[in-house]
Design a protein around this motif. Structure first.
Motif, PDB file in Angstrom:
ATOM      1  N   LEU A 131      55.114  -7.273   9.470  1.00  0.00           N
ATOM      2  CA  LEU A 131      56.001  -8.584   8.560  1.00  0.00           C
ATOM      3  C   LEU A 131      57.416  -8.005   7.966  1.00  0.00           C
ATOM      4  O   LEU A 131      56.630  -6.403   6.316  1.00  0.00           O
ATOM      5  CB  LEU A 131      55.186  -9.065   7.138  1.00  0.00           C
ATOM      6  CG  LEU A 131      56.353 -10.052   6.341  1.00  0.00           C
ATOM      7  CD1 LEU A 131      56.653 -11.643   7.087  1.00  0.00           C
ATOM      8  CD2 LEU A 131      55.170 -10.628   5.208  1.00  0.00           C
ATOM      9  N   PHE A 133      60.190  -6.875   4.691  1.00  0.00           N
ATOM     10  CA  PHE A 133      59.879  -6.912   3.698  1.00  0.00           C
ATOM     11  C   PHE A 133      61.369  -6.905   2.838  1.00  0.00           C
ATOM     12  O   PHE A 133      60.974  -5.361   2.918  1.00  0.00           O
ATOM     13  CB  PHE A 133      58.506  -6.745   3.128  1.00  0.00           C
ATOM     14  CG  PHE A 133      58.320  -7.528   2.093  1.00  0.00           C
ATOM     15  CD1 PHE A 133      58.129  -8.522   1.481  1.00  0.00           C
ATOM     16  CD2 PHE A 133      58.686  -7.238   0.644  1.00  0.00           C
ATOM     17  CE1 PHE A 133      57.568  -9.850   0.618  1.00  0.00           C
ATOM     18  CE2 PHE A 133      58.768  -8.211  -0.636  1.00  0.00           C
ATOM     19  CZ  PHE A 133      57.575  -8.726  -0.968  1.00  0.00           C
ATOM     20  N   ALA A 149      61.364 -11.997   2.843  1.00  0.00           N
ATOM     21  CA  ALA A 149      60.351 -11.874   4.333  1.00  0.00           C
ATOM     22  C   ALA A 149      60.594 -13.235   5.303  1.00  0.00           C
ATOM     23  O   ALA A 149      60.225 -14.540   4.478  1.00  0.00           O
ATOM     24  CB  ALA A 149      59.071 -11.439   4.255  1.00  0.00           C
ATOM     25  N   ARG A 156      54.278  -9.307  -2.319  1.00  0.00           N
ATOM     26  CA  ARG A 156      53.624  -8.963  -2.304  1.00  0.00           C
ATOM     27  C   ARG A 156      52.738  -7.773  -2.886  1.00  0.00           C
ATOM     28  O   ARG A 156      52.969  -7.609  -3.563  1.00  0.00           O
ATOM     29  CB  ARG A 156      54.166  -7.180  -0.905  1.00  0.00           C
ATOM     30  CG  ARG A 156      54.030  -6.653   0.490  1.00  0.00           C
ATOM     31  CD  ARG A 156      54.408  -6.493   1.549  1.00  0.00           C
ATOM     32  NE  ARG A 156      55.933  -4.859   0.668  1.00  0.00           N
ATOM     33  CZ  ARG A 156      56.457  -4.328   1.170  1.00  0.00           C
ATOM     34  NH1 ARG A 156      56.407  -4.474   2.442  1.00  0.00           N
ATOM     35  NH2 ARG A 156      57.604  -3.321   0.359  1.00  0.00           N
TER      36      ARG A 156
END
Lengths: 301, 301
Positions: A131, A133, A149, A156
């Motif tokens: 992912l 980010f 994201a 996160r």
């Protein structure tokens, strides 16, 4: 009197001092106007949902990267016309507008879910692997780290290896009952008030409104507790909910979203974090995750 | 299907473990229901403003402790009926509803300000001396310290010796032009979206809506840039704006507000910071200033 009835003056570029090293201030709009076309993306049509109301179309970008199973179920429901003829049956001030089958609780009246799944796991968070980010460096009280994201505001926790969507204005979530795994994406809500971040990691979020939020946020609030309308006549009818990919191309609303991994986006965030136009006397030096604009424009504009 | 069409289950008290030291969880409503009468205050009628619309009454508590000169001018304007027959001429989604004299810019059409001041100093902040401040211990990115003062969400900078109101949902501010001292309280706006805290210390705030915000937040958004309505017919007429002290007692809306220096308030904040009812699977462990409810109830209820 000469007081102009406005809150915000137009953002005017501050003249650069004669020999200054600092770049002249550019407003968000100036920054966006100077962006290259490659800074923008157009969502895939299978990730775009149209909520069709008498007043117009609400456009939602789905988040399969965060809630793959819910999004798959939403696609199934949309293709089957599940929401056609349903309603917005709850609008609670400073909180959410919620839509779907108002009779979902009543087994005798509930709409048939057709080929859709009746049970899904909770998708409150996902692994951070794979992912991308884009970190927002500003302090946040709700999450160890925040950023963007897949085009969505997100939190996160690197230590826990988890990421999740943040409940900002316009976010679309899957209503559920007490059990974590009691949502299937048939009953959806849209945040229309101060970001209820306490819901982060407690509800599966499935996307966000990218156009037409004012068709939801300006609805009359429901008179019952939690904003429900007991009287069906007060609910807002839903003509249809369709995937853009199921709509003829000429009937689609083609929108582009600013990528969050671009210098344009970083410059825009800084221009909002420290507003140096003629209106602001004290730039904040900070921005909260849910105050960061996620710009949308009409394709071809 | 059995999915109940609600987002929130009713907050149920969790059974205390058999020999637990921790107190059983109480919902916000349970905490409020158990509060003594002395935890509540009724604002003085001269600090309460009624915005009378066709759809009903919006009740505003004024903040003379933060903006004494603006509040004094607002009282003068209200007593003279300045706003009677004016309108809500701007509603911008996720931002503000603004009201006053839509023709204020046009010298030929602007309403007479009567005995009101035409010029006031900016009242963006005040000294911390003499201001009781109930600290919210949670982290905040916008201010060194946040909490509650005079019943309003506020920021404080002890080093600078300053405190100010925070731009939370429902806050009422005095619209201004580019100059810091260009507001006089005649043009007022109400926050109807995500808290625009970047405006803190940049605009004079004069109070907050304590009842009827949904009469503003659900108004159709203005079609022009920044939510203005060019067509006067689209504006929302204002019947009158009156001080409660100028209204016969039997026509007043008598409300009580929970004091923020009480154990009840602290318990309520903790119950929202860490929700331990059956719905929440992961209590946030945090609350943002503008997510803290400031409870209001009808006097005598």
């Amino acid at each position: 009197m000469t007081l102009r009835p406005m809150l915000f003056a137009c953002a005017l570029a501050v003249l650069a001092p004669p020999a200054a090293a600092a770049a002249p201030y550019r407003s968000m709009q100036q920054i966006l106007d100077a962006s290259p076309a490659s800074d923008w993306r157009e969502p895939a049509p299978e990730n775009v949902l149209y909520l069709e109301l008498d007043a117009g179309r609400v456009v939602i970008e789905l988040a399969p990267g965060f809630a793959p199973q819910h999004v798959a179920n939403i696609r199934t429901l949309a293709r089957a016309g599940f929401w056609d003829g349903t309603s917005i049956y709850r609008v609670q001030d400073n909180f959410v507008a919620q839509f779907g089958d108002a009779d979902a609780e009543d087994a005798a009246k509930a709409k048939d879910l057709g080929a859709a799944e009746r049970k899904l796991p909770a998708e409150f968070e996902r692994g951070i692997q794979g992912l991308a980010f884009d970190v927002l460096p500003d302090a946040d009280g709700w999450a160890p780290q925040v950023g963007f994201a897949d085009g969505f505001a997100a939190g996160r926790d690197a230590a826990a290896g988890k990421a999740w969507m943040a409940h900002c204005y316009g976010v679309v979530g899957a209503g559920r009952n007490l059990d974590a795994d009691s949502s299937i994406g048939a009953e959806l809500y849209v945040v229309i008030g101060q970001s209820p971040r306490q819901l982060d990691r407690n509800i599966t979020q499935v996307g966000r409104v990218i156009q037409g939020i004012e068709l939801l946020s300006a609805l009359r609030r429901g008179p019952e507790p939690m904003g429900f309308y007991a009287d069906p006549a007060q609910r807002t009818p839903i003509r249809a909910v369709r995937l853009a990919s199921e709509v003829p191309p000429q009937e689609r609303t083609r929108l582009q979203l600013l990528r969050t991994d671009t210098q344009t986006f970083r410059d825009m965030v800084e221009a909002r974090r420290n507003r140096r136009d003629d209106f602001y006397k004290r730039p904040a030096g900070h921005i909260d995750l849910c105050n960061v604009p996620l710009p949308v424009r009409v394709a071809g504009s």
